[in-house]
Design an enzyme around this catalytic site. Structure first.
Site, PDB file in Angstrom:
ATOM      1  N   ASP A   1       0.833  -1.212   0.000  1.00  0.00           N
ATOM      2  CA  ASP A   1       0.000   0.000   0.000  1.00  0.00           C
ATOM      3  C   ASP A   1       0.859   1.250   0.000  1.00  0.00           C
ATOM      4  O   ASP A   1       1.969   1.242   0.545  1.00  0.00           O
ATOM      5  CB  ASP A   1      -0.894  -0.034   1.252  1.00  0.00           C
ATOM      6  N   GLY A   2       0.317   2.307  -0.596  1.00  0.00           N
ATOM      7  CA  GLY A   2       0.997   3.606  -0.539  1.00  0.00           C
ATOM      8  C   GLY A   2       1.608   4.065  -1.850  1.00  0.00           C
ATOM      9  O   GLY A   2       2.303   5.079  -1.877  1.00  0.00           O
TER      10      GLY A   2
ATOM     11  N   ARG B   1      -0.505   8.885 -10.441  1.00  0.00           N
ATOM     12  CA  ARG B   1      -0.558   7.662  -9.628  1.00  0.00           C
ATOM     13  C   ARG B   1       0.079   6.438 -10.309  1.00  0.00           C
ATOM     14  O   ARG B   1       0.791   5.677  -9.654  1.00  0.00           O
ATOM     15  CB  ARG B   1      -2.012   7.338  -9.264  1.00  0.00           C
TER      16      ARG B   1
ATOM     17  N   HIS C   1       2.651   3.153  -9.001  1.00  0.00           N
ATOM     18  CA  HIS C   1       2.533   1.694  -9.183  1.00  0.00           C
ATOM     19  C   HIS C   1       3.775   1.157  -9.895  1.00  0.00           C
ATOM     20  O   HIS C   1       4.276   0.082  -9.577  1.00  0.00           O
ATOM     21  CB  HIS C   1       1.288   1.354  -9.995  1.00  0.00           C
TER      22      HIS C   1
ATOM     23  N   GLU D   1     -12.153  -4.708  -5.175  1.00  0.00           N
ATOM     24  CA  GLU D   1     -12.624  -3.323  -5.006  1.00  0.00           C
ATOM     25  C   GLU D   1     -11.858  -2.372  -5.939  1.00  0.00           C
ATOM     26  O   GLU D   1     -12.373  -1.327  -6.334  1.00  0.00           O
ATOM     27  CB  GLU D   1     -12.444  -2.873  -3.546  1.00  0.00           C
TER      28      GLU D   1
ATOM     29  N   LEU E   1      10.767 -20.873  -4.219  1.00  0.00           N
ATOM     30  CA  LEU E   1       9.807 -19.938  -3.622  1.00  0.00           C
ATOM     31  C   LEU E   1       8.493 -20.020  -4.390  1.00  0.00           C
ATOM     32  O   LEU E   1       8.487 -19.995  -5.621  1.00  0.00           O
ATOM     33  CB  LEU E   1      10.351 -18.495  -3.710  1.00  0.00           C
TER      34      LEU E   1
ATOM     35  N   ARG F   1       1.940  -4.935   6.255  1.00  0.00           N
ATOM     36  CA  ARG F   1       1.207  -3.917   5.506  1.00  0.00           C
ATOM     37  C   ARG F   1       2.028  -2.634   5.505  1.00  0.00           C
ATOM     38  O   ARG F   1       2.487  -2.185   6.556  1.00  0.00           O
ATOM     39  CB  ARG F   1      -0.172  -3.639   6.106  1.00  0.00           C
TER      40      ARG F   1
HETATM   41  C1  FPP Z   1      -1.904   0.154  -3.372  1.00  0.00           C
HETATM   42  O1  FPP Z   1      -1.469   1.478  -3.417  1.00  0.00           O
HETATM   43  C2  FPP Z   1      -1.316  -0.614  -4.456  1.00  0.00           C
HETATM   44  C3  FPP Z   1      -2.011  -1.136  -5.504  1.00  0.00           C
HETATM   45  C4  FPP Z   1      -3.457  -1.010  -5.673  1.00  0.00           C
HETATM   46  C5  FPP Z   1      -1.328  -1.834  -6.583  1.00  0.00           C
HETATM   47  C6  FPP Z   1      -0.151  -2.659  -6.223  1.00  0.00           C
HETATM   48  C7  FPP Z   1       0.615  -2.870  -7.434  1.00  0.00           C
HETATM   49  C8  FPP Z   1       1.941  -2.896  -7.515  1.00  0.00           C
HETATM   50  C9  FPP Z   1       2.847  -2.838  -6.368  1.00  0.00           C
HETATM   51  C10 FPP Z   1       2.524  -2.941  -8.862  1.00  0.00           C
HETATM   52  C11 FPP Z   1       3.359  -4.050  -9.274  1.00  0.00           C
HETATM   53  C12 FPP Z   1       2.942  -5.376  -8.889  1.00  0.00           C
HETATM   54  C13 FPP Z   1       2.912  -6.410  -9.703  1.00  0.00           C
HETATM   55  C14 FPP Z   1       2.811  -7.764  -9.162  1.00  0.00           C
HETATM   56  C15 FPP Z   1       2.984  -6.256 -11.151  1.00  0.00           C
HETATM   57  P1  FPP Z   1      -2.551   2.630  -3.517  1.00  0.00           P
HETATM   58  O2  FPP Z   1      -2.692   2.993  -4.947  1.00  0.00           O
HETATM   59  O3  FPP Z   1      -3.824   2.211  -2.864  1.00  0.00           O
HETATM   60  O4  FPP Z   1      -1.834   3.759  -2.706  1.00  0.00           O
HETATM   61  P2  FPP Z   1      -2.523   4.942  -1.888  1.00  0.00           P
HETATM   62  O5  FPP Z   1      -3.271   4.301  -0.752  1.00  0.00           O
HETATM   63  O6  FPP Z   1      -1.340   5.737  -1.428  1.00  0.00           O
HETATM   64  O7  FPP Z   1      -3.408   5.688  -2.845  1.00  0.00           O
END
Ligand code: FPP
Length: 246
Positions: A24-25, A37, A41, A71, A135, A192
């Site tokens: 997250d984040g 954003r 990612h 969601e 793994l 988390r």
């Molecule tokens: C949450 O951050 C993260 C996600 C919804 C996406 C997670 C995806 C990756 C880490 C990308 C790469 C992974 C793979 C396996 C290809 P958020 O967008 O909710 O952050 P925020 O809470 O700060 O808005």
């Protein structure tokens, strides 16, 4: 620095066999740099590589990452599109290295909802890494824990209705065997990032006895050093599984 921590992890005792992570984040990481954003990612992909390599180094057997929730389909189309393309990019870039490292990738979730390209990519990575024994890397995509439990209940009901299952034999193990995570033991440690104190519909059944570790570090900044710190904290915990101290 990371190597010192790894030595300490090895000296301290049992490494968690299964680690689950709510990544997250990414959005806040991007916002803090005035970036869109999707670039957050994208930066999060480096952290995925870090935790895979850190898990291999530490001897973790199973790593389950929450990459895209049910969601998350409610996010703006542009962001969903960017995440799907990122998944394809991650697989295209990493598949051969994952295979050579002995990482077996599985996708957990409702993959029928994925876009065509992402679906082909996940089928490819699962097929090409299937033999890995170092793994197990589970990527939860289009995943929701309540939906997973409802799916297991539906399967049990269908088996009872077909006369293949006696309802009196349905126990916790019978439910567990019908979850996406059936092949693996439950997570020992849930990490988390970004400081949020929530489970967010992730592995509700499987996390029953997991140790929880929340760090303020935003996901794109999470490195193997942070993973080793989390494992060291886990090694200091006294896990009792509802029993009294030994
Ligand atoms: C949450 O951050 C993260 C996600 C919804 C996406 C997670 C995806 C990756 C880490 C990308 C790469 C992974 C793979 C396996 C290809 P958020 O967008 O909710 O952050 P925020 O809470 O700060 O808005």
């Amino acid at each position: 620095m990371a190597d010192d921590l790894l030595q300490r992890v090895r000296r301290h005792g049992a490494v968690p066999g299964h680690i689950a992570i709510i990544m997250d984040g990414n959005g806040r990481w991007a916002a803090g740099r005035s970036l869109p954003r999707p670039l957050g990612h994208h930066a999060g992909m480096t952290a995925v590589r870090e935790v895979v390599e850190g898990s291999l180094e530490a001897g973790v057997g199973v790593l389950t990452l929450f990459a895209f929730s049910q969601e998350n389909w409610q996010r703006p189309a542009r962001e969903i599109d960017a995440l799907m393309r990122l998944l394809e990019e991650y697989i295209a870039r990493e598949v051969s290295e994952l295979r050579s490292q002995g990482v077996a990738v599985r996708i957990l979730g409702d993959i029928d909802r994925l876009t065509g390209g992402a679906r082909r990519a996940v089928d490819r990575v699962m097929a090409e890494t299937a033999g890995g024994t170092a793994l197990a890397l589970n990527l939860c995509i289009s995943y929701g824990s309540r939906a997973e439990i409802a799916r297991a209940a539906r399967q049990l009901a269908e088996e009872v209705a077909a006369g293949r299952l006696d309802p009196s034999t349905i126990d916790e193990e019978a439910v567990g065997r019908r979850l996406y995570t059936a092949p693996w033991p439950d997570p020992d440690l849930l990490i988390r990032t970004s400081g949020e104190m929530r489970i967010s519909n992730f592995l509700l059944w499987q996390l029953a006895y997991a140790e929880l570790y929340v760090t303020p570090v935003l996901w794109p900044d999470f490195s193997r050093r942070h993973l080793f710190e989390a494992i060291l904290e886990f090694q200091r915990r006294d896990r009792r599984f509802g029993r009294v101290p030994a």
